[in-house]
Design a protein around this motif. Sequence first.
Motif, PDB file in Angstrom:
ATOM      1  N   THR A  67      -8.373  -9.103  21.120  1.00  0.00           N
ATOM      2  CA  THR A  67      -8.795  -8.420  19.882  1.00  0.00           C
ATOM      3  C   THR A  67      -8.141  -8.991  18.529  1.00  0.00           C
ATOM      4  O   THR A  67      -8.691  -8.758  17.452  1.00  0.00           O
ATOM      5  N   ASP A  68      -7.025  -9.262  18.801  1.00  0.00           N
ATOM      6  CA  ASP A  68      -6.250 -10.071  17.711  1.00  0.00           C
ATOM      7  C   ASP A  68      -6.718 -11.124  17.083  1.00  0.00           C
ATOM      8  O   ASP A  68      -6.668 -12.270  17.615  1.00  0.00           O
ATOM      9  N   ASP A 109       5.401  -6.481  13.614  1.00  0.00           N
ATOM     10  CA  ASP A 109       5.014  -5.897  14.871  1.00  0.00           C
ATOM     11  C   ASP A 109       5.923  -5.000  15.654  1.00  0.00           C
ATOM     12  O   ASP A 109       7.196  -5.292  15.378  1.00  0.00           O
ATOM     13  N   HIS A 114      -3.841  -4.741  14.100  1.00  0.00           N
ATOM     14  CA  HIS A 114      -4.176  -4.649  15.398  1.00  0.00           C
ATOM     15  C   HIS A 114      -3.430  -3.994  16.338  1.00  0.00           C
ATOM     16  O   HIS A 114      -2.251  -3.720  15.993  1.00  0.00           O
ATOM     17  N   THR A 130       0.945  -5.481  12.004  1.00  0.00           N
ATOM     18  CA  THR A 130       0.224  -5.232  10.683  1.00  0.00           C
ATOM     19  C   THR A 130       0.406  -6.391   9.718  1.00  0.00           C
ATOM     20  O   THR A 130       1.836  -6.636   9.891  1.00  0.00           O
ATOM     21  N   TYR A 174      -8.875  -4.511  16.479  1.00  0.00           N
ATOM     22  CA  TYR A 174      -8.718  -5.370  15.211  1.00  0.00           C
ATOM     23  C   TYR A 174      -9.505  -4.868  13.929  1.00  0.00           C
ATOM     24  O   TYR A 174     -10.673  -4.549  14.291  1.00  0.00           O
ATOM     25  N   GLN A 217      -9.739  -5.877   9.909  1.00  0.00           N
ATOM     26  CA  GLN A 217      -9.233  -6.730   8.772  1.00  0.00           C
ATOM     27  C   GLN A 217     -10.409  -6.346   7.439  1.00  0.00           C
ATOM     28  O   GLN A 217     -11.448  -6.384   7.524  1.00  0.00           O
ATOM     29  N   SER A 260      -6.090 -12.158  13.903  1.00  0.00           N
ATOM     30  CA  SER A 260      -5.316 -12.601  12.614  1.00  0.00           C
ATOM     31  C   SER A 260      -4.763 -14.015  12.476  1.00  0.00           C
ATOM     32  O   SER A 260      -4.530 -14.466  11.435  1.00  0.00           O
ATOM     33  N   GLY A 299      -7.886  -2.067  23.066  1.00  0.00           N
ATOM     34  CA  GLY A 299      -7.403  -2.759  21.879  1.00  0.00           C
ATOM     35  C   GLY A 299      -8.401  -2.937  20.799  1.00  0.00           C
ATOM     36  O   GLY A 299      -9.713  -2.822  20.958  1.00  0.00           O
ATOM     37  N   ASN A 301       2.435 -11.937  20.724  1.00  0.00           N
ATOM     38  CA  ASN A 301       1.565 -10.865  21.116  1.00  0.00           C
ATOM     39  C   ASN A 301       2.628  -9.799  22.061  1.00  0.00           C
ATOM     40  O   ASN A 301       3.744  -9.984  22.156  1.00  0.00           O
ATOM     41  N   GLN A 330      -2.364 -14.527  17.304  1.00  0.00           N
ATOM     42  CA  GLN A 330      -2.525 -14.036  18.846  1.00  0.00           C
ATOM     43  C   GLN A 330      -1.721 -15.032  19.750  1.00  0.00           C
ATOM     44  O   GLN A 330      -0.915 -14.455  20.699  1.00  0.00           O
TER      45      GLN A 330
END
Length: 441
Positions: A177-178, A364, A318, A347, A307, A309, A180, A305, A187, A183
Amino acid sequence: MRVSTSAGYRPVALSLAALLGLAAVGSSPATGADLGAACCADLEERIAELESTAARKGNRKVSLTISGYIAHEITVWDDGRETNAYLHGLGPTQTSHVKFNGQAVIMPGWTAGYMLRLQDLTGNAFSGGPSAMNQNNPFNNAGLNTQMAFWYLQNEDLGKVSVGRLAHAAKSAAMFTDLSGTQIIDNYTFLAGFPQFTIRTGGDLSPAALTWGQLAFCYAQSLPLGGDCSGIVMNGIRYDSPAFGGFSVSASWGEDDFWEVAARYAGEVSGFKLALGAGYTEMRDEVITGGAVSDRKDTQFFQIGGYVQHLESGLFVHAAYGHENNNNTLLLNGRRAENGEHWYVKTGIRKAWTSLGATIVYGDFARYSDQLGPAALALGATSSTFDRFGGGIAQEIDAAAMTLYLKVQHYEAEISGPALSPTVADLEDADFISFGGLINF
């Protein structure tokens, strides 16, 4: 770059070359002598050039697309007593690889296809054993590996069924789901980390079996994965539903026996990009991956999980969580497997400040609680907390389909137990600074 083939590439190449030749003739004065051997030689040269860039395939009905990426890092590490620099990949599941994808239309609405993915596991910082990459060994060459090989049938309205060596329904449901753009490079797993590094205790590399991975161990697959305990490719069969309003569900089964279910969502709502994923794994096979640490498995793993944005500002968050229930499984060393859990938050901001592409700046944090591996349990540990702090910056270069990045990670941990030696309980911190690049093709 993607290389695709379709039926009849030589006639197409001849036609293109002929048109180019005619255009060249028409664009300048020429005599009859000019259209002799020089013209034909030029045509043959153009045909050979086109053929050299075409992938060959075995039949004219199934397409072939070749893609993948190359990724490597240089990591400077400090384990509290020694400092050094290693060059390594992002293995095992996100390392450099090449994918061969094919598809054919059976009838309107129905397709069949396949996927073969080959990995380069040279410089694999994850693998254990006598050749593991650690303070005493800077290089681990696990060679090439066939990570995936499966075929599938798909219907637009009914969904997709895949059979073979594949990623199962809940694989990386939380981690993926990241969105950004970081990932792959950073991670909550230890795939590109150094789980085989020994934790210094009182300045010594003793006991050698007490590695960082022994405080981030997943019994579902008997590996020091940290997070994403159901993240390794295995043989089986998988079903994926079509997406309805951004939602989809998956289910899979593999021999002897395990099964997984998952649900996912991806979409945009009121100026926000959203992604959600949840998965459940029931693992009862004796040995799936990793080493044999018990006579049987009785593990359930849940993960979730998400995300978010803000598209205008680029700010994102995330988060992921996982819990592994091992049902007090008896290990080969006579210890009982503990239940463990982990959570992670990242973040930052993703913004195109230059013409190169998006820049991602992030921080993170991950915590791994009571994920004690067999070696840590054998030393008398009964509980543990392993924290990882970090962050980094990544620059996407759109013109080259490339990402360059710099990341920093700090490891610190505490373990306890009534029979644990006071020396073993005094754990040193470790730091890792990595510069790397990833280029797609």
